[in-house]
Design an enzyme around this catalytic site. Structure first.
Site, mmCIF file in Angstrom:
data_model
loop_
_atom_site.group_PDB
_atom_site.id
_atom_site.type_symbol
_atom_site.label_atom_id
_atom_site.label_comp_id
_atom_site.label_asym_id
_atom_site.label_seq_id
_atom_site.Cartn_x
_atom_site.Cartn_y
_atom_site.Cartn_z
ATOM 1 N N SER A 77 65.390 68.683 -46.073
ATOM 2 C CA SER A 77 65.374 67.321 -46.346
ATOM 3 C C SER A 77 66.903 66.844 -46.556
ATOM 4 C CB SER A 77 64.520 67.121 -47.833
ATOM 5 O OG SER A 77 65.370 67.944 -48.738
ATOM 6 N N ASP A 134 70.496 75.433 -55.521
ATOM 7 C CA ASP A 134 70.042 76.008 -54.285
ATOM 8 C C ASP A 134 71.101 76.815 -53.460
ATOM 9 O OD1 ASP A 134 67.359 75.630 -54.438
ATOM 10 O OD2 ASP A 134 67.197 74.391 -52.697
ATOM 11 N N ASP A 158 76.355 74.504 -58.397
ATOM 12 C CA ASP A 158 75.052 73.967 -57.758
ATOM 13 C C ASP A 158 73.822 75.011 -58.056
ATOM 14 O OD1 ASP A 158 73.639 72.937 -55.508
ATOM 15 O OD2 ASP A 158 74.204 74.608 -54.498
#
EC number: 5.4.2.8
Length: 248
Positions: free
Chosen positions: A179, A14, A12
């Site tokens: 988000s 972030d 991944d």
């Protein structure tokens, strides 16, 4: 003919290779270069290639064996694009408008401490929704993340959208600080695994591996060996133990 590679390390972005929405450190770049000498290395992120490049560098598609932007809906191997999928083509304009209009109205009526701009970002393979707005400052991001942990703004909004648009067969995945991503069922990070059929063992490293997090599906997949990390430093530590430490 060379034997097919048995193992790949897949990361991944972030919270795993970088701090949230920050640029990769020189230390991590050097570490990935060394790791790539031992095993093939890939990255999979929910963001588009532009945002991934902002974090991992402009040469990202050449710095890793595989780069999967938008969960793998845009895929690169050895520096070349190999596949691209479109959300607009799948859902159609009417369904997209219905979803976007409802979401904007929900955000307009949301009572939170601050709002900025870019509440909806339409990407090739997903929609990113931010109640506070993506162009808030880093300080505002940090504050919203703390607020959201208590007030559950994102998880509440996801519950409403999931009920309203159940017939669209969408997946909602909370990631990052501000988000959540919306995409067709099956278009989560496991989508990238179709390009890794040649590997016998796929080690995935991510920080949002809890149920509802945007690393959960690929972390829990029977195709992967999942590793939960807490920071880029933890990623390097775990990879050193798994791949770079000589076993007796």
């Amino acid at each position: 003919m060379a034997a097919k590679p048995a193992i790949i390390a897949l990361f991944d972005v972030d919270g795993t290779l970088t701090a949230p929405r920050k640029e990769v450190t020189p230390e991590m770049l050097k570490f990935m270069k060394e790791l790539r000498k031992v095993v093939p290395v890939g990255v999979v992120g929910g963001s588009d290639l532009t945002k991934i490049s902002e974090q991992l560098g402009k040469t990202v598609i050449n710095d890793y064996d595989y780069v999967f932007a938008e969960n793998g809906l845009v895929a690169y191997k050895d520096g070349a694009e190999v596949a691209i999928m479109s959300l607009k083509k799948l859902l159609g304009e009417e369904k997209l408008k219905e979803f976007i209009n409802f979401t904007l109205k929900y955000i307009a009526e949301l009572d939170i401490p601050i709002k900025r701009g870019t509440f909806i970002e339409f990407r090739n393979g997903m929609i990113n929704v931010s109640p506070i707005g993506r162009n808030c400052s880093q300080e505002e991001r940090d504050e919203f993340e703390k607020y959201d942990k208590i007030q559950k703004v994102r998880s509440t909004m996801v519950s409403v959208l999931r009920e309203k648009f159940g017939h669209f067969n969408l997946t909602f995945s909370i990631g990052g600080q501000i988000s959540f991503d919306v995409f067709p069922r099956g278009w989560d990070k496991t989508y990238s695994l179709r390009y890794l059929e040649d590997f016998n063992e796929i080690h995935f490293f991510g920080d949002k591996t809890f149920e509802g997090g945007n690393d959960y599906e690929i972390f829990a997949s029977e195709r992967t060996v999942g590793h939960t990390v807490t920071s880029p430093e933890d990623t390097m530590k775990q990879c050193t133990e798994i791949f770079l430490t000589k076993k007796e």
